[in-house]
Design an enzyme around this catalytic site. Structure first.
Site, PDB file in Angstrom:
ATOM      1  N   CYS A 124      49.089  17.330  28.527  1.00  0.00           N
ATOM      2  CA  CYS A 124      47.748  16.994  28.054  1.00  0.00           C
ATOM      3  C   CYS A 124      46.695  17.773  28.844  1.00  0.00           C
ATOM      4  CB  CYS A 124      47.496  15.492  28.208  1.00  0.00           C
ATOM      5  SG  CYS A 124      45.816  14.985  27.793  1.00  0.00           S
TER       6      CYS A 124
ATOM      7  N   CYS B 114      46.923   5.205  31.064  1.00  0.00           N
ATOM      8  CA  CYS B 114      47.460   4.172  31.937  1.00  0.00           C
ATOM      9  C   CYS B 114      48.008   4.840  33.185  1.00  0.00           C
ATOM     10  CB  CYS B 114      48.571   3.388  31.237  1.00  0.00           C
ATOM     11  SG  CYS B 114      48.012   2.439  29.811  1.00  0.00           S
TER      12      CYS B 114
ATOM     13  N   CYS C  60      43.563  17.585  20.193  1.00  0.00           N
ATOM     14  CA  CYS C  60      42.230  17.037  19.941  1.00  0.00           C
ATOM     15  C   CYS C  60      41.223  18.137  19.632  1.00  0.00           C
ATOM     16  CB  CYS C  60      41.765  16.191  21.124  1.00  0.00           C
ATOM     17  SG  CYS C  60      41.826  17.036  22.716  1.00  0.00           S
TER      18      CYS C  60
ATOM     19  N   SER D  51      33.201  13.231  36.746  1.00  0.00           N
ATOM     20  CA  SER D  51      33.999  14.399  36.385  1.00  0.00           C
ATOM     21  C   SER D  51      33.154  15.639  36.135  1.00  0.00           C
ATOM     22  CB  SER D  51      34.877  14.096  35.163  1.00  0.00           C
ATOM     23  OG  SER D  51      34.081  13.574  34.116  1.00  0.00           O
TER      24      SER D  51
ATOM     25  N   CYS E 263      49.067  20.396  25.402  1.00  0.00           N
ATOM     26  CA  CYS E 263      48.698  19.727  24.161  1.00  0.00           C
ATOM     27  C   CYS E 263      47.195  19.883  24.011  1.00  0.00           C
ATOM     28  CB  CYS E 263      49.083  18.249  24.182  1.00  0.00           C
ATOM     29  SG  CYS E 263      48.560  17.378  22.666  1.00  0.00           S
TER      30      CYS E 263
END
Length: 489
Positions: free
Chosen positions: A258, A18, A458, A305, A455
């Site tokens: 992140c 977001c 994942c 990207s 982080c």
């Protein structure tokens, strides 16, 4: 891979998070500035948009489902008069399907005073907090964790008569990822989780006209604000007539920004923690060119990207870069149901190859990530149909092996292709001639931020904030685990 535009079809990449944006500027059209800021951040969420404005006495909010330009027009902005604003563009993660009630900013009443909260991230312990607040008579209009945060701040503020106490108490209680902006009728607040998982930065308008807070620096750029610094992990920053005031709301923990912001989420013209996102992506391409070289005729990047990484790969390998895939930039999220024939076209709604460029060529195709693998398979099929002689996929993130619980919509492990197949099996399923992922060490080396704490859950399964079993239950099971539990092995 590119997100699906078809309802009911799961996207083959981690979905956007977001966007939050805030302005404190007396004498300025803060609603219009927030609208432009959200347009710059639209890539982070396309489900709903909202802006709340304070005029010194009360808060007025306008929000709805749709893109920023669909939600706001001249008449809507004209009704938002004031000098402090917070805005939000949403992609649903925790809280489920789209609804007006789930759209942000969330409003909370403190006696006869309103506050408006916008949140980027996902909280992992809101069930208990919600239950406690409901027992105290607090009412909820949605099932989002963001509304829980807004109501928690409002409830404690009502008890203590001090908004910063409410914010601080919420920060002490809430667990997970959050970058939040909050407007009272006369002040703007910005605060961030103690691990700094989600990004948030501060800018200043020229001639001391005011302050701006944004998820990314591209939001500052569009309104002409100069970057000042990032909001630090666990910090509360307040903006009012006295200027900018900072205090530590909670003690910072191990830094865990992140890492996927650099791979995919952030706009390439943004700067995160002192590192250009564009340059980081070029570095990723150079690194994977060294790690996984291949003989080929052209390097292609999957828009958008994958393009900077493809340029980096080409520069490092000496293989020419070419624009061989065209993106339809006017296809956003659509709620129009396609026919079955259109559904079978799949990825072509957003991407189309250039046969005149790629026919007969051996291609190195650079993309940011593979989650489920279905769109990668469609991409390879599309390139072969356009005449590609060979397709070698190079992915500038490591294998996504674990789900994210901090604001990114990734599947449970049984849906993550890399958690259920070997590299050879994935390559065969996708139909590529070869498949390689950047190493985690290579990704880290590509990002020269002002800190070294990321982080990477994942990729590694090492979560900086503990995930309650009520949330993680079944999310960690692979297809083999489910089969074993069902007695099928």
């Amino acid at each position: 891979m590119s997100q699906s535009a078809f309802p009911g079809e799961r996207p083959d990449r981690p979905e956007e998070e977001c966007a939050v944006f805030g302005v404190y500027a007396k004498g300025e059209d803060v609603a219009r500035m927030a609208c432009f800021g959200l347009q710059a951040l639209q890539h982070r969420g396309q489900e709903s948009a909202g802006i709340a404005v304070g005029d010194g006495e009360t808060i007025t909010v306008a929000k709805d489902l749709g893109l920023v330009t669909q939600v706001f027009d001249e008449s809507t902005l004209a009704a938002l008069d004031g000098f402090v604003a917070v805005g939000h563009a949403r992609y649903s993660t925790s809280g489920g399907a789209a609804s007006w009630e789930a759209a942000q900013p969330h409003i909370s009443a403190i006696d006869d005073v309103l506050i408006a909260l916008a949140h980027n991230g996902t909280l992992v312990n809101t069930n208990a907090i919600r239950t406690s607040l409901i027992s105290e008579g607090v009412q909820f209009r949605s099932h989002t964790d963001s509304e829980v945060a807004a109501k928690a701040i409002g409830y404690v503020t009502q008890q203590t008569h001090h908004l910063r106490n409410g914010i601080r108490h919420a920060m002490e209680t809430l667990e997970g990822a959050y970058a939040m902006v909050l407007a009272s009728p006369d002040s703007l607040y910005a605060f961030r989780d103690p691990n700094g998982i989600r990004p948030l930065c501060v800018g200043r308008l020229p001639d001391d006209r005011g302050w701006v807070v944004s998820s990314e620096t591209c939001g500052l750029d569009i309104v002409g604000a100069e970057y000042v610094r990032d909001v630090e992990p666990g910090e509360i920053v307040r903006f009012n007539d006295e200027g900018m005031h900072s205090e530590q709301g909670v003690a910072p923990r191990r830094r865990a920004a992140c890492i996927f912001e650099y791979v995919y989420f952030a706009r390439p013209d943004s700067v995160l923690d002192g590192m250009s996102v564009y340059q980081a992506r070029r570095n990723m391409g150079r690194v994977i060119a060294r790690e996984s070289p291949v003989e080929a005729d052209l390097v292609l990047g999957v828009p958008d990207s994958g393009v900077p990484s493809a340029m980096g790969y080409a520069a490092e390998s000496g293989i020419p870069y070419a624009d061989g895939i065209v993106k339809n930039r006017y296809v956003g999220r659509t709620f129009i149901q396609p026919t079955q024939a259109m559904r079978q076209l799949g990825i072509r709604l957003k991407l189309n190859p250039l046969p005149s460029v790629i026919a007969g060529k051996r291609l190195v195709v650079i993309d940011d990530s593979i989650v489920r693998g279905n769109t990668s398979k469609k991409l390879v099929d599309m390139l072969r149909e356009a005449g590609a002689a060979e397709v070698h996929l190079r992915i500038v993130s490591p294998e996504v092996l674990w789900p994210c619980f901090y604001g990114i919509d990734t599947d449970s492990r049984d849906q993550l292709i890399a958690a259920n197949m070997t590299n050879a099996e994935m390559c065969e399923f996708i139909g590529a001639d070869s498949l390689a992922f950047i190493t985690l060490e290579g990704l880290r080396d590509s990002i020269r931020a002002n800190h070294e704490g990321f982080c990477e859950a994942c990729f590694t399964g090492e979560y900086p904030v503990d995930i309650p079993e009520s949330i993680s239950k079944n999310s960690f099971l692979t297809k083999a685990d489910f089969a074993e539990a069902s007695g099928l092995q």
